[in-house]
Each structure stands twice: as C-alpha cells, then as structure tokens.
Design a protein around this motif. Sequence first.
Motif, PDB file in Angstrom:
ATOM      1  N   MET A 244     102.829 -26.104  -3.703  1.00  0.00           N
ATOM      2  CA  MET A 244     102.447 -27.288  -4.177  1.00  0.00           C
ATOM      3  C   MET A 244     101.915 -28.572  -3.675  1.00  0.00           C
ATOM      4  O   MET A 244     101.397 -29.002  -3.309  1.00  0.00           O
ATOM      5  N   GLU A 245     103.474 -28.942  -2.943  1.00  0.00           N
ATOM      6  CA  GLU A 245     103.108 -29.855  -1.943  1.00  0.00           C
ATOM      7  C   GLU A 245     102.028 -29.733  -0.733  1.00  0.00           C
ATOM      8  O   GLU A 245     101.383 -30.032   0.017  1.00  0.00           O
ATOM      9  N   ALA A 246     101.751 -28.607   0.385  1.00  0.00           N
ATOM     10  CA  ALA A 246     101.510 -28.485   0.973  1.00  0.00           C
ATOM     11  C   ALA A 246      99.996 -28.503   0.152  1.00  0.00           C
ATOM     12  O   ALA A 246      98.876 -29.156   0.773  1.00  0.00           O
ATOM     13  N   ILE A 247      99.572 -28.130  -0.425  1.00  0.00           N
ATOM     14  CA  ILE A 247      97.991 -28.080  -0.939  1.00  0.00           C
ATOM     15  C   ILE A 247      97.881 -29.337  -1.540  1.00  0.00           C
ATOM     16  O   ILE A 247      96.691 -30.141  -1.205  1.00  0.00           O
ATOM     17  N   ARG A 248      98.576 -30.241  -2.233  1.00  0.00           N
ATOM     18  CA  ARG A 248      98.078 -31.845  -2.610  1.00  0.00           C
ATOM     19  C   ARG A 248      98.356 -32.314  -0.528  1.00  0.00           C
ATOM     20  O   ARG A 248      97.244 -33.627  -0.603  1.00  0.00           O
ATOM     21  N   LYS A 249      98.952 -32.497   0.284  1.00  0.00           N
ATOM     22  CA  LYS A 249      98.870 -32.673   1.630  1.00  0.00           C
ATOM     23  C   LYS A 249      97.496 -32.040   1.961  1.00  0.00           C
ATOM     24  O   LYS A 249      97.054 -33.000   3.248  1.00  0.00           O
ATOM     25  N   ILE A 250      97.475 -30.818   2.025  1.00  0.00           N
ATOM     26  CA  ILE A 250      96.088 -30.972   2.359  1.00  0.00           C
ATOM     27  C   ILE A 250      95.058 -31.012   2.199  1.00  0.00           C
ATOM     28  O   ILE A 250      93.644 -31.911   2.306  1.00  0.00           O
ATOM     29  N   ASN A 251      94.687 -31.460   0.416  1.00  0.00           N
ATOM     30  CA  ASN A 251      93.392 -32.348   0.156  1.00  0.00           C
ATOM     31  C   ASN A 251      93.608 -34.018   0.190  1.00  0.00           C
ATOM     32  O   ASN A 251      92.072 -34.626   0.332  1.00  0.00           O
ATOM     33  N   GLU A 252      94.982 -34.224   0.553  1.00  0.00           N
ATOM     34  CA  GLU A 252      95.180 -35.597   1.087  1.00  0.00           C
ATOM     35  C   GLU A 252      94.209 -35.711   2.277  1.00  0.00           C
ATOM     36  O   GLU A 252      93.448 -36.437   3.093  1.00  0.00           O
ATOM     37  N   GLY A 253      94.402 -34.339   3.194  1.00  0.00           N
ATOM     38  CA  GLY A 253      94.028 -34.820   4.650  1.00  0.00           C
ATOM     39  C   GLY A 253      93.150 -34.536   5.034  1.00  0.00           C
ATOM     40  O   GLY A 253      91.646 -35.357   5.935  1.00  0.00           O
ATOM     41  N   LEU A 254      92.165 -33.532   4.219  1.00  0.00           N
ATOM     42  CA  LEU A 254      90.583 -33.587   4.216  1.00  0.00           C
ATOM     43  C   LEU A 254      89.838 -33.789   3.197  1.00  0.00           C
ATOM     44  O   LEU A 254      88.226 -33.987   3.225  1.00  0.00           O
TER      45      LEU A 254
END
Length: 254
Positions: A244-254
């Motif tokens: 879940m944290e990975a998805i959140r970080k990828i969402n913010e980064g992209l």
Amino acid sequence: EISKANTSLYDFGHLSGLALRRYTGFVVATTLAFGALRAMKSAIDDAIEFERQMVKVAQVSETTLVGVASMGKEISKVASQWGVASKSLAEVAVTLSQAGFSASETKNMLEALGKTTLAATFGDIKQTTEGVIAILNQFNMGASRTEEVLGKINAVAAAYAVEADDLIQGVKRGGAAFASAGGDLDEFLALFTSVRQTTREGAESIGTGMRTIFTRLQRSSTIDMLKDLGIELRNVKGEFVGPMEAIRKINEGL
C-alpha cells in the motif's frame, strides 16, 4: 327426433364429465403417490451421501467416531438454522478437513460458512469455502477468524460496487503475492475494490495483475529504477515499504 337427440347429447355430456372427474381424481392420486415416492428416494439418497461424506471426514482428519458424530450434529443444527442442505455442509466439512483443519476447527467454521447462504453478496458455499481457506492460509490467519473474514468481505461487498465472489477470486489469484509483500487482508480488499470500481475489469484479471505487480515491485532492479525517478520503496532499514505504501509513493511520484 330432436328431443331424443338432445337427451342423447345430455347423457353423453354427463358421462363425459363423470369420466373426466374420475380421470382427474386418478391423476391427482397417482401424482401425489409418485411425488411422495420420489421425495422419499431423494431423502434416502441424501442420507446415504451424507453418511459417505462423514466417513470421508473421519478418514481425512483421523477423527474418532465420537468426533464425527459431534460434527454431524453441528451440521444438522446449521442446516436447520440457516436453511442449508446437510449434504452441502458435509461436503464443506470434507474440504476443510482436506485443507488441514482439525475436527474442532471445522465444526466451528461450519456455522460461519452456513450464514453466507443468506447473504445476497455471496454465491455458492463451496466457492466461498475455497476462498476462506485461501485467505486464512495466505494471510496467516487462524480458523477462529473465519467469521471475521467473511464479515469483512460481506461489509465491503454491501458498501461498494464489488461482489463477495469477486473479492474471493481476487484473493485466490493475488493474495499470496500481496501478503508476501507485507500487506494485510484489509489493505488487499481496499485496493482490489478500488481497481474493480474504477476499471470494471474481471476479478481474475485484477487478481492476476496484482500478483504480477507486487511480485515485480519487490525486485531490486525495479526498486532501483524507481529510485532514479525519485520514488524510494525502501525504508531506513533497507526493507520494502509494503504494497500500500509503495502504491502511494508511486502515485505521488508520477
């Protein structure tokens, strides 16, 4: 001559009506008799099948006759309380025993599974049983949490545009990869439901996609490439941050 014809016609109608009534009474009587015989045969067949399934439970779980008798009473109780066929519950008991659950665990799980037949969001009890086994094993949850698991699935299915069977199919496909990445059942249900509502893709496609994504996200090559984009998927200990944290970080980064 006309009078004689009218009399003959009347007699014919009277006799025809009498014959029809007799025939109808015969048909009704025989239909009821054959219906009762068919019902008796079906009940006997179900009883024989039930006993056969109980023998399988005893063989698979190495349970004593006393234990099997106790389980049989539990099945009868659940069947009458929730309107489930005893034969179906006996088959569920065999499935649970084959999955490695003890006789006492199986007995306790039967009532929770029986309740799902009254919930509009759940489908076939056999499929539900297979899904529960997958969830408990993949997320390292004990048999005592069966009712909790089913309650969560039912609550999500009732509140959002997703069926309980969709969630179960999704877990069977992608739950293991999600759990190995550090995720829990609540996170999986939330993420799966979001994707299902947004894309309307099939449950099996989404589950397979999640399995592929979370397996590859943990690869060092993937983590390093994302790091070059300013997306850090490792914590201060150098461990993967979780799905879940990975998805959140990828969402913010992209």
